[in-house]
Scaffold this active site. Structure first.
Site, PDB file in Angstrom:
ATOM      1  CG  HIS A   1      68.726-130.015 -10.859  1.00  0.00           C
ATOM      2  ND1 HIS A   1      67.446-130.493 -10.983  1.00  0.00           N
ATOM      3  CD2 HIS A   1      68.749-129.364  -9.666  1.00  0.00           C
ATOM      4  CE1 HIS A   1      66.724-130.147  -9.930  1.00  0.00           C
ATOM      5  NE2 HIS A   1      67.493-129.470  -9.114  1.00  0.00           N
TER       6      HIS A   1
ATOM      7  CG  ASP B   1      62.639-133.901 -10.174  1.00  0.00           C
ATOM      8  OD1 ASP B   1      62.601-134.859  -9.366  1.00  0.00           O
ATOM      9  OD2 ASP B   1      61.803-133.737 -11.077  1.00  0.00           O
TER      10      ASP B   1
END
Length: 439
Positions: free
Chosen positions: A409, A413
Site C-alpha cells: 500500500h 492503491d
C-alpha cells in the site's frame, strides 16, 4: 607480507546481508585464491565464499550465525600473493542454489594503518549505525560518538561494541546524547527485526518431534518476517469465468504434449494474461527503494516453486514477449531445476512481479506475502466448476477461478489494482485460439 580483508559479497539483486552459516577454515590455515572459506546463507541463495587471496587466515571476524551487511569485513588474511581479482561465489552444494555469482571484493589494506574517517553529522551517523548497533548502544548506554568503528569506512559494528562491553571500557552517553541516539534509531532506514533469544520460550514434551531449522528455512523465515514487518499489505480478490480457457486448453493439450514434450498448463495462460496487463498498468511492475519507487521497464515474472522443505522463486524473464508455448517451457524447465536441486543464481534474480499457483494445492482463496521489494503478488487459485447465473437468469455450469492480489500500500492503491485485476479478468474470459495463440 600484508594483511588483507575479505568482505561479505553481494549475493544477488536486492540482497543486503548474508549469514555466516559455517566457517570452513580457522586462523592459521593456509588458503589459495578461490578456495572456499565459509558457507553463507541469504533469503535468495545458499553459497560458499571463496578466498580473494593466497595466504594464511589471520582472524575470523564474523561469527557463525551472525548476519552481516554486504561489504562488511568477515575475516583477514596474511597475504603472500597480494594480487586481487574478481572472484566467483561457488554453490555450497547442488541441493540449494547458486552457481556463478560475481563478488566484487576490492583490495583492502590493514585498517589499523589507515586513517579513520570521522564525521559528527547526523547523516553520517545514520549511515553507520545498524539496528543491532543501536540496540546494543541503548541497552548499555554507550555514546556512539565516542566509539571508533573498525568496519567498512569506519562503520561501527556489533563486534566493536561487544569488545568495549567485555573490556569494561564503555563510553557513557549523557542525556542529550541518548536523546540524539533515540532520534537516529527512529530515523534509521532499515527496520530492526526482532531477535529471538537463544533459549526458546516453547518447550517440547514427551512425544513431541523436534525438527532442526535448516539454513534455507531460516532464510525464508527471515525474508517473510521482513516483508510482513516493512510492507503494509492490503488484499483483494476477483472471480473469473475461465470456461473458454479450459475448453481451449483441453482441446489441444494432448497434441501439444506429443509435439513439444512438456505439458501445456493452465498456469502458462495466467502468466501470459498477467504479463499483458502489467504492460498496460506499469505501476504494478514497480519496486520499493526507500526514498523512491522504481517502475521497472522489463517484465520478469517470479513464480513460486515449492519443495518438501523450501520455497524458491525462479524468474521467467521478459514474460510479456514470450508465447504461451515459451512460458510453458520455462515453467517446466525451472520446476525441474528446483526439484533436481540445480537452480542457479541467474534463475532467481531480477523478478519484478510474483505469480503463485496456489491452485495446484487445491486452494480456492489465499493471501500471499509479497516478495520484497516487489509491489504485489497474485495467487492463482483452483479452477472449480460450479453453477453460475447467466444472462437471462439461466443457470449454467461454468469453470470459475479466484485471483487473489496482495499489494504494497506504499506503492499501490485499490483503484489501480482493481483496474489491473479487471484487465486480467477480461483477457482470461476471452481466451481462444485467436486472442491467445499458444504459438
Amino acid at each position: 607480507m600484508s594483511i588483507e580483508n575479505i568482505l561479505m559479497p553481494q549475493l544477488g539483486e536486492s540482497v543486503t546481508e548474508g549469514t555466516i552459516e559455517k566457517w570452513l577454515v580457522k586462523p592459521g590455515d593456509q588458503v589459495n585464491k578461490y578456495d572456499p572459506i565459509a558457507e553463507v546463507v541469504t533469503d535468495k541463495v545458499n553459497a560458499e565464499i571463496p578466498s580473494s587471496f593466497t595466504g594464511t587466515i589471520k582472524e575470523l571476524i564474523a561469527k557463525e550465525g551472525e548476519a552481516l551487511q554486504v561489504g562488511t569485513i568477515i575475516c583477514s588474511v596474511e597475504v603472500t600473493d597480494a594480487a586481487t581479482e574478481k572472484v566467483t561465489v561457488q554453490p555450497k552444494n547442488p541441493n540449494v542454489s547458486s552457481a556463478i555469482l560475481n563478488a566484487n571484493q576490492p583490495q583492502q589494506k590493514d585498517e589499523s594503518k589507515a586513517p579513520k574517517k570521522e564525521s559528527n553529522s547526523l547523516g553520517a551517523s545514520k549511515k553507520r549505525y545498524s539496528p543491532a548497533v543501536l540496540r546494543i548502544a541503548e541497552e548499555h548506554n554507550i555514546d556512539l560518538q565516542l566509539v571508533e568503528g573498525t568496519g567498512l569506512e569506519g562503520r561501527i559494528t556489533r563486534k566493536d561494541l561487544q569488545k568495549l562491553i567485555e573490556d569494561g571500557q564503555i563510553p557513557q552517553a549523557d542525556t542529550s546524547a541518548k536523546v540524539e541516539m533515540e532520534t537516529i534509531a527512529q530515523q534509521v532506514e532499515e527496520k530492526p527485526v526482532s531477535i529471538p533469544t537463544k533459549e526458546s520460550s516453547v518447550q517440547s514434551v514427551n512425544g513431541d518431534i523436534e525438527i532442526p531449522v535448516s539454513s534455507v528455512r531460516r532464510a525464508i523465515a527471515k525474508n517473510m518476517v521482513r516483508s510482513t514487518q516493512e510492507v503494509p499489505h492490503a488484499w483483494m480478490m476477483m472471480e473469473v469465468d475461465v470456461t473458454n480457457l479450459v475448453s481451449y486448453r483441453d482441446s489441444i493439450k494432448n497434441e501439444f504434449k506429443a509435439k513439444e514434450g512438456f505439458n501445456l498448463t493452465y498456469f502458462a495462460f495466467f502468466i501470459k494474461a498477467i504479463a499483458r496487463a502489467l504492460k498496460e498498468f506499469p505501476m504494478m511492475n514497480s519496486v520499493w527503494a526507500d526514498d523512491k519507487i522504481i517502475q521497472k521497464k522489463d517484465i520478469h515474472i517470479s513464480i513460486a516453486v515449492a519443495t518438501e522443505d523450501a520455497l524458491f522463486v525462479p524468474v521467467i524473464k521478459h514474460a510479456d514477449e514470450k508465447s504461451i508455448k515459451g512460458i510453458a517451457k520455462e515453467i517446466s524447465e525451472l520446476s525441474k531445476l528446483v526439484r533436481d536441486g540445480k537452480l542457479r543464481s541467474e534463475h532467481i534474480q531480477g523478478g519484478t512481479f510474483t505469480v503463485n499457483n496456489t491452485g495446484s494445492f487445491g486452494s480456492v482463496q489465499s493471501m500471499g506475502i509479497i516478495n520484497y521489494p516487489q509491489a504485489a503478488i497474485v495467487q492463482v487459485e483452483s479452477i472449480v466448476k460450479r453453477p453460475v447465473i447467466m444472462e437471462g437468469g439461466m443457470f449454467a455450469a461454468r469453470d470459475m477461478v479466484n485471483l487473489c492480489l496482495s499489494l504494497d500500500h506504499r506503492i499501490l492503491d485499490g483503484l489501480i489494482c482493481g483496474k489491473f485485476l479487471n484487465r486480467v479478468k477480461e483477457i482470461l474470459e476471452n481466451v481462444n485460439k485467436d486472442t491467445m495463440s499458444v504459438y
